[in-house]
Design an enzyme around this catalytic site. Structure first.
Site, PDB file in Angstrom:
ATOM      1  N   LEU A  90      -4.594   1.052 -10.467  1.00 55.52           N
ATOM      2  CA  LEU A  90      -3.236   0.585 -10.740  1.00 55.52           C
ATOM      3  C   LEU A  90      -3.094  -0.907 -10.510  1.00 55.52           C
ATOM      4  CD1 LEU A  90      -1.169   3.458  -9.110  1.00 55.52           C
ATOM      5  CD2 LEU A  90      -1.393   2.973 -11.536  1.00 55.52           C
ATOM      6  N   GLY A  91      -3.755  -1.423  -9.494  1.00 51.65           N
ATOM      7  CA  GLY A  91      -3.579  -2.843  -9.213  1.00 51.65           C
ATOM      8  C   GLY A  91      -4.510  -3.337  -8.135  1.00 51.65           C
ATOM      9  N   GLY A 130      -5.453  -5.344  -1.081  1.00 53.59           N
ATOM     10  CA  GLY A 130      -6.269  -4.185  -1.385  1.00 53.59           C
ATOM     11  C   GLY A 130      -6.124  -3.713  -2.818  1.00 53.59           C
ATOM     12  N   VAL A 183      -5.307  -0.618  -5.404  1.00 53.91           N
ATOM     13  CA  VAL A 183      -4.475   0.583  -5.413  1.00 53.91           C
ATOM     14  C   VAL A 183      -4.892   1.470  -6.576  1.00 53.91           C
ATOM     15  CG1 VAL A 183      -2.122   1.477  -5.511  1.00 53.91           C
ATOM     16  CG2 VAL A 183      -2.565  -0.724  -4.439  1.00 53.91           C
ATOM     17  N   ASP A 188       7.214  -9.912   2.778  1.00 55.69           N
ATOM     18  CA  ASP A 188       6.774 -10.163   1.395  1.00 55.69           C
ATOM     19  C   ASP A 188       7.679  -9.414   0.412  1.00 55.69           C
ATOM     20  OD1 ASP A 188       5.215 -11.304  -0.581  1.00 55.69           O
ATOM     21  OD2 ASP A 188       3.731  -9.691  -0.570  1.00 55.69           O
TER      22      ASP A 188
END
Length: 722
Positions: free
Chosen positions: A429-430, A435, A437, A550
């Site tokens: 996903l990303g 990290g 995902v 964030d």
């Protein structure tokens, strides 16, 4: 020869006068400002040509066609932030059509001339950030349309004049950072029925806070009376102010107990700090009991003592009664806890109170509303990978290896085996500095989000577990829920709920990244309210009073009903514990990694508070408040945090979104110039949108102490739209 020279001089003088006379009256008045400025400012007036017919093409001048005038007339004069050293010439009062005077952020000195207010059309005067001195001119309130007055950060002095009660159209009165002194007279504020903002901070006012200040029914934002010498009790009438008003009474000499009525219930402790003699909630300083104000349950004798040994205290009978009551209460609570525990254990349910199971799968044990965790992947799968690039978890040379690991369920209702996770289909996903995902679909069809943190940190197992358990205890309907974690010397994973509809980034700008959205105002308000509730919970009610640090649209996830979920809080600390780059090795899904895009150079993060952009700063909750304010502005305007603002027909200026919106409000630009055009179709929402703008601007104050708590911002948003 002498006669020729006289004739020549007369000719030149006549020619000069003829040229000057071609300039209209507004231009002649403006030339007084050019004359009042130091020689060093000559470049600022380079295009102020006295040979022009009108000054309408001059720098800093705005003109309009007005009724009753043949030519365009000057309606705006703006020389802000130019380091201009000058005095304010009285001739500017001849600009009878002047509406906005903006000279802030310069080095203007001397007094404010009384004649300036002959410019009877003035409704906005911004002179803050100069070196002006003297008192407020008596004719100030002769202006029938005066709405905005900002004289802050000068050296103005004297008492606050009672004639301010005649400024009945005034909406903003900002006199902070001057040398005003003395008590504030009664009778000013009841007459200012339209006043929305009052800032008298950082002056030398003394005496009591006027009781009639509570009659400012139109006030919004922050009532700022901080850093003066106000003494005595806080008037209870402040509780009559609108519930959306935040107080800032810091740094005074106030005493006594803080009232607990009306608007006081919405205030946090910051509002009352640095008043040594102030006590009561929300300060952690209780008010001492006196003989004239005894506490319930304490009996006093005729001499003011309790009759037991001549000392104040509880009677023995009362002590026994309280002890028995405490014991019964503890036993009752214990029975409830045991009952709830076994009830949930038998049903394999979740520890939060949901409305059912995710995807209708009872065995999966998911709550219908996730609460906190790590599902913060980019706005859509295609940004960084593709489901076509997926493979079985553990497949390929990049699979898990090394020592034994533990898969630990934080939510006791979340049950699956490690082998099931390893066999499941997974899709990238990303990827970010926090990290990689993956979306992992378990055997029962339920998707989860799995984040790989890295391979290091094997020496800090207890610290890692302690941190993860603290994060896992956070449960709120608007925060993604962490379900489980995996620990091995060479692998650390976090398993959380998968939120189905991507992030706020894709909802606002679509898959192509365009700067517009079809989201209705109702949905945007729903997203803002939910995200605010989630952040307020993290700040106020979570086990460690967490700071997110964030907050941005990519960390606000949406389900199919556009319910928002705050994600990605607490990750920085876990990355520090693991001690290495999560993307440094092949990862546990070897087949998917080739589909990840190369990392791009990090851009300036305009969601971060100004103080957060200084290296080495310690994150605070006020960082999150600022970031949320930027997200709210993005929802309102449809614009990204960095925008291009045209300064002329040939040049543009790069502004961050906060500065752009503040500039718009300062210059009284139409709301239609700032709000997302999509929202203009919902005419009923105009008042609600304006209220949300005020909340966003309060959250994005440059001074962290001037920002509201996240709880206050959330409560104020809840009052919008019902």
């Amino acid at each position: 020869m002498l006669l020729k020279k006289l004739h020549l001089s007369a000719f030149l003088l006549l020619n000069f006068c003829l040229h000057i006379s071609s300039l209209n009256p507004d231009g002649l008045s403006l030339l007084s400002l050019k004359s009042a400025a130091d020689a060093a400012a000559a470049a600022l007036f380079a295009d102020w040509n006295e040979n022009d017919a009108t000054p309408c093409r001059w720098s800093g001048i705005s003109c309009m066609n007005v009724s009753g005038a043949d030519d365009p007339r000057v309606v705006g004069l703006s020389f802000a932030g130019k380091n201009l050293r000058a005095y304010i010439p009285s001739e500017l009062g001849s600009l009878i059509y002047l509406r906005r005077l903006n000279l802030h952020g310069n080095n203007f000195y001397g007094g404010i001339p009384d004649q300036l207010f002959n410019a009877s059309s003035l409704h906005s005067i911004f002179l803050y950030g100069n070196n002006l001195s003297g008192s407020l001119p008596p004719s100030l309130c002769s202006l029938p349309r005066l709405q905005n007055l900002d004289f802050s950060n000068n050296s103005l002095s004297g008492q606050l004049p009672k004639f301010l009660q005649n400024c009945r159209q005034l909406q903003r009165l900002i006199l902070a950072g001057n040398k005003f002194s003395g008590p504030i007279p009664e009778g000013i504020f009841p007459e200012l029925a339209n006043l929305e903002q009052l800032d008298l901070s950082a002056n030398e006012f003394n005496g009591s806070i006027p009781d009639d200040i509570g009659e400012l029914k139109s006030l919004s934002g922050t009532l700022n009376l901080s850093y003066n010498h106000f003494g005595g009790n806080i008037p209870k009438s402040l509780g009559d102010l609108p519930l959306t008003v935040s107080f800032d009474l810091r740094g005074n000499e106030l005493s006594g107990e803080i009232p607990q009525t009306g608007s006081f219930s919405n205030q946090g402790p910051t509002a009352f700090l640095d008043n040594p003699s102030l006590c009561g909630f929300p300060l952690q300083r209780s008010c001492k009991n006196t003989s004239s104000d005894s506490s319930p349950g304490v009996e006093y004798g005729p001499d003011g003592n309790d009759g037991v040994g001549g000392r104040k205290g509880l009677r023995p009978g009362m002590i026994i009664l309280i002890s028995v009551a405490d014991a019964v209460g503890v036993a009752f609570v214990g029975l409830i806890v045991v009952y709830v525990y076994w009830k949930r254990k038998d049903s394999h349910g979740c520890s939060c109170t949901g409305k059912g199971k995710l995807g209708g799968n009872e065995k999966a044990g998911f709550c219908a509303f996730p609460c906190i965790g790590f599902g913060g992947f980019p706005s859509n799968d295609s940004e960084v990978g593709s489901e076509k690039g997926g493979g079985a978890v553990g497949g390929g040379s990049g699979g898990m290896s090394g020592g034994e690991g533990d898969l630990v369920a934080i939510d006791k209702g979340f049950n699956f085996e490690l082998d099931e996770l390893l066999r499941a289909s997974a899709y990238v996903l990303g990827k970010s500095g926090l990290g990689i995902v993956y979306k992992v679909v378990l055997g029962n069809g339920v998707p989860v989000a799995v984040r790989r943190l890295g391979e290091g940190g094997e020496q800090r197992y207890k610290e890692f577990v302690s941190e993860v358990q603290a994060i896992g205890r956070v449960k709120h309907p608007n925060v993604v829920k962490l379900r489980a974690y995996y620990w091995a010397p060479d692998e650390k994973l976090l398993i959380s709920d998968f939120i189905s509809n991507g992030s706020l980034v894709s909802a606002l700008r679509g898959k192509a990244g365009q700067q517009s959205s079809s989201l209705s105002w109702t949905i945007r308000l729903k997203i803002a309210k939910g995200a605010a509730r989630g952040l307020a919970y993290l700040h106020e009610c979570s086990p460690r009073k967490f700071v997110h640090a964030d907050v941005k649209p990519s960390n606000i996830l949406l389900d199919n009903d556009y319910q928002p979920y705050v994600s990605d809080f607490g990750l920085s600390r876990l990355i520090t514990i693991t001690g290495n780059n999560p993307s440094s090795s092949g990862g546990f899904i070897g087949g998917a990694l080739p589909y990840i895009k190369a990392p791009q150079p990090e851009k300036v993060n305009n969601y971060r508070a100004p103080e957060a952009r200084v290296p080495g700063g310690r994150p605070t909750q006020k960082w999150d408040v600022y970031s949320f304010g930027v997200v709210l502005l993005e929802l309102l305007t449809g614009k990204s945090p960095e925008i291009s603002s045209p300064t002329s027909s040939t040049s543009t200026e790069i502004l961050d979104l906060v500065r752009w919106v503040r500039k718009g409000f300062e210059e009284e630009s139409p709301l239609s110039d700032m709000v997302d055009p999509v929202l203009l179709q919902e005419l009923h929402a105009k008042k609600e949108v304006l209220g949300a703008f005020h909340i966003a601007l309060a959250c994005t104050e440059s001074d962290p102490d001037a920002r509201p708590r996240m709880k206050t911002a959330s409560e104020n948003l809840e009052k919008i739209g019902g």
